[in-house]
Design an enzyme around this catalytic site. Sequence first.
Site: not given
Ligand code: AMP
Length: 189
Positions: A14, A89, A128, A134, A145
């Site tokens: 994404k 999400r 990654r 990360r 996740r």
């Molecule tokens: P990402 O970088 O999109 O993979 O997001 C990393 C982490 O941030 C996720 O595992 C969630 O803990 C949190 N997070 C990101 N976007 C959201 C969202 N829209 N709603 C809730 N938690 C989020």
Amino acid sequence: MLNVIIFGAPGSGKGTQSAKIAEKYGLMHLSTGDILRNEIKSETELGRLADSYMSNGHLVPDKLVIDILDRLVGNNRDAKGFIYDGFPRTLAQGEALDKMLEKHGERVNAVISLEVEEEELIERLLERGRISGRKDDNRETIESRLKVYQNQTVPLKEFYRNQGKLIEIEGVGSIELIFSSIENEIDRL
Ligand code: AMP
């Protein structure tokens, strides 16, 4: 104004594709994950709270991310459009986004879902984690996740399918090849 959601599991690409879409179409890239990681880095109150969920692979509470998004969309009314990366999400977030956009006379134009098999996702995320460091890219958190994605995020596909907005794209292959499938879809909007 163009409002495009890039949808998919963690590791589906994404972020990579959103950056390319943002550049080509002049859209503002809104990544809730990046926003939250910045808050953590800046050691804000919000960052500390978000970290307690993120480091376990859980979702940050809806209200928190919805408020962030609402503020950003409201403050950038002159943008050509937005690419939403990692948001919504949950169904509650999807419904909130519709309301948020409706308030400004706008709507979600398309939801591009990157389809990638779970085995490939795990491999990509572990890789990654090795490269970027990360800290949520470790085996245990990845598992959590992916479960959260299946249970809380996948129901949104039905939500957008029912609205006639869901576009599923094969998320495996070269970055350029995947991007050209996305371009084909966006150019049609
Ligand atoms: P990402 O970088 O999109 O993979 O997001 C990393 C982490 O941030 C996720 O595992 C969630 O803990 C949190 N997070 C990101 N976007 C959201 C969202 N829209 N709603 C809730 N938690 C989020």
